[in-house]
Design an enzyme around this catalytic site. Structure first.
Site, mmCIF file in Angstrom:
data_model
loop_
_atom_site.group_PDB
_atom_site.id
_atom_site.type_symbol
_atom_site.label_atom_id
_atom_site.label_comp_id
_atom_site.label_asym_id
_atom_site.label_seq_id
_atom_site.Cartn_x
_atom_site.Cartn_y
_atom_site.Cartn_z
ATOM 1 N N ARG A 228 14.805 -32.082 6.392
ATOM 2 C CA ARG A 228 14.606 -33.418 8.032
ATOM 3 C C ARG A 228 14.902 -34.491 7.490
ATOM 4 O O ARG A 228 15.372 -35.720 8.659
ATOM 5 C CB ARG A 228 12.820 -33.162 8.066
ATOM 6 C CG ARG A 228 11.775 -32.263 8.225
ATOM 7 C CD ARG A 228 10.184 -31.979 8.566
ATOM 8 N NE ARG A 228 10.539 -32.214 10.163
ATOM 9 C CZ ARG A 228 10.238 -34.209 9.945
ATOM 10 N NH1 ARG A 228 9.638 -34.592 9.026
ATOM 11 N NH2 ARG A 228 10.501 -35.321 10.977
ATOM 12 N N CYS B 259 25.370 -29.979 -2.144
ATOM 13 C CA CYS B 259 27.006 -30.540 -2.250
ATOM 14 C C CYS B 259 27.593 -31.501 -1.026
ATOM 15 O O CYS B 259 28.303 -31.336 -0.403
ATOM 16 C CB CYS B 259 28.247 -30.529 -2.908
ATOM 17 S SG CYS B 259 28.457 -29.057 -4.779
HETATM 18 N N1 LLP Z 1 5.757 -26.938 22.775
HETATM 19 C C1 LLP Z 1 7.071 -27.492 22.607
HETATM 20 C C2 LLP Z 1 7.923 -26.875 24.729
HETATM 21 C C3 LLP Z 1 8.371 -27.910 22.085
HETATM 22 O O1 LLP Z 1 9.444 -27.870 22.257
HETATM 23 C C4 LLP Z 1 7.696 -28.825 20.722
HETATM 24 C C5 LLP Z 1 8.245 -28.425 19.487
HETATM 25 C C6 LLP Z 1 6.438 -28.130 21.128
HETATM 26 C C7 LLP Z 1 5.430 -27.616 21.772
HETATM 27 C C8 LLP Z 1 5.678 -27.703 19.588
HETATM 28 O O2 LLP Z 1 6.097 -30.002 19.208
HETATM 29 P P1 LLP Z 1 5.017 -30.907 18.070
HETATM 30 O O3 LLP Z 1 3.233 -30.701 18.628
HETATM 31 O O4 LLP Z 1 5.617 -30.217 17.298
HETATM 32 O O5 LLP Z 1 5.765 -32.215 17.723
HETATM 33 N N2 LLP Z 1 12.621 -30.498 13.526
HETATM 34 C C9 LLP Z 1 11.491 -31.172 14.150
HETATM 35 C C10 LLP Z 1 10.776 -30.794 15.481
HETATM 36 C C11 LLP Z 1 11.234 -30.251 16.895
HETATM 37 C C12 LLP Z 1 10.256 -30.209 17.994
HETATM 38 C C13 LLP Z 1 10.688 -29.053 18.330
HETATM 39 N N3 LLP Z 1 10.061 -28.909 19.793
HETATM 40 C C14 LLP Z 1 11.317 -32.126 13.079
HETATM 41 O O6 LLP Z 1 11.708 -31.651 12.353
HETATM 42 O O7 LLP Z 1 11.199 -32.663 13.439
#
Ligand code: LLP
Length: 404
Positions: free
Chosen positions: A318, A348
């Protein structure tokens, strides 16, 4: 202060504990880097969210992508939670952990033929469809499988969620959803279709949203869309509002009050005769996780001092990917002079930095540190880059350690 990150994180006699377990005792049994989660924190987050809705009882479908560990899926399943999945793997794992298909929604722009077929045969609650082309393929597959599938059309409302651009999904330039202007045409085209029934709309504008305003704008837009569709005679019974609620990563982060979010949802939709679904990921599990790491050594540079730790960007991507800042705490709190360090990993790449110019108590070789709020998009996004090996995850319940 640390309760702000995780209610079960505390210093006792200047030693950091997760629930009733000290990190020093964890280090005696396990090597670092290590993901440690508090099961009570996850349960608490789920219960708090559920309790904050007063007028409606939305179906809470946990976004499995945030963390797909069996312990988490099985805990949430036992608490009555459903799942939002984006692959056959996530769908299968959710079912294996006891989440029944009638509580599972399947999102994503790239569902393959095999995944659609699998979902149809599992009789999940609905597919959230992201393009007209996908709808056409679902009809083809459902014909062969002799099924009729419930569909929510994912709308792209063209709203800026004011979050990092890499986790923004609701602007027109993002690949997600179908523009508002094309939605009515799809309802007309698929009215009375033998193989699918469009039951409603879905939306998800982005992640780590720290301000209510984008939610409010997007939800009002979708409400308007539902009213227009109903005026044209279409039956809309389901509304999936997605996830996106942000969490606190640094002490002074201003975040959304969950109760306020729930109030907004109820104010806009409680008298609309809709079944509401929400898909929280980060807000259920993010605060529960700590990445425990050891200082490999201190290195004095020409301009600054580096603390080189044994966790790297392969364990937590992240900071490198989204410039994310995670609070770093010493496991043993000592009354030492404060120093300014860059916390870096062993990989690296210059992007392998956890925190720049962090003011911390003086640290030395073998000291333990805790990187906070890593329960979501942490371990599940880790890799074996530089062949450093897969990272282990353990779960804490009071003074018990569960490591399977
Ligand atoms: N629903 C859909 C259709 C989504 O694409 C996502 C997240 C969620 C729900 C859940 O969202 P949350 O409540 O977790 O914000 N890797 C990134 C975050 C990517 C989120 C992708 N979609 C990070 O580490 O910040």
């Amino acid at each position: 202060m640390i309760k702000k990150f995780n209610k079960y994180l505390s210093y006792r006699n200047n030693s950091l504990y997760l629930d009733e377990t000290s990190f020093e005792s964890i280090k005696k049994k396990y090597s670092t880097p290590l993901y440690c989660y508090s099961l009570s924190e996850i349960h608490n987050n789920f219960v708090e969210l559920k309790k904050s809705f007063k007028k409606i009882k939305p179906m809470i479908c946990y976004a499995v992508k945030a963390n797909n560990h069996n312990q988490i899926l099985s805990l949430l399943s036992k608490s009555g939670c459903g799942a939002d999945v984006v692959s056959k793997g996530e769908l299968k794992k959710s079912i294996d952990n006891g989440i029944t298909p009638d509580k599972i929604v399947f999102s994503g722009v790239g569902k393959t033929k095999d995944e659609i077929k699998y979902a149809l045969n599992k009789k999940i609650k609905q597919l959230n469809v992201e393009s007209e082309e996908e709808l056409e393929e679902i009809v083809e597959i459902a014909k062969v499988e002799k099924k009729k599938e419930n569909i929510c059309i994912r709308v792209n409302p063209d709203v800026d969620p004011r979050t990092h651009h890499k986790i923004s999904t609701g602007r027109s330039e993002d690949k997600f959803g179908i523009p508002n202007s094309r939605v009515i045409k799809l309802f007309e085209k698929y009215k009375n279709n033998d193989y699918l029934k469009i039951v409603g709309l879905s939306i998800h504008i982005g992640s780590q949203i720290k301000n209510m305003r984008p939610f409010e704008i997007a939800f009002k837009k979708i409400k308007k869309q539902i009213i227009s569709l109903r005026e044209l005679g279409f039956e809309i019974t389901v509304l999936d509002l997605g996830g996106g609620i942000g969490i606190r990563y640094l002490e002074n982060d201003r975040i959304i009050n969950i109760k306020e979010y729930c109030l907004l949802v109820e104010k806009l939709f409680s008298n609309m005769k809709l079944e509401i679904i929400i898909e929280p990921g980060r807000s259920l599990v993010g605060s529960s996780g700590i990445l425990l790491s050891s200082v490999i050594r201190k290195k004095s540079g020409e301009k600054k001092d580096f603390i080189i730790i044994d966790a790297g960007m392969n364990n937590l991507i992240r900071p490198a990917m989204y410039n994310a800042k995670h609070e770093i705490l010493p496991v043993k709190r000592k009354n030492l002079k404060k120093k300014k360090y860059d916390f870096v990993g062993p990989i690296c790449e210059s992007a392998d930095i956890f925190s720049k110019q962090n003011i911390s108590q003086a640290l030395k070789k073998d000291d333990l540190i805790a990187i906070c709020s890593v329960g979501a998009y942490g371990a599940c996004m880790s890799s074996n880059y530089n062949l450093r090996g897969d990272i282990k995850e353990i779960f804490i319940k009071k003074n018990e350690i569960i490591d399977e």
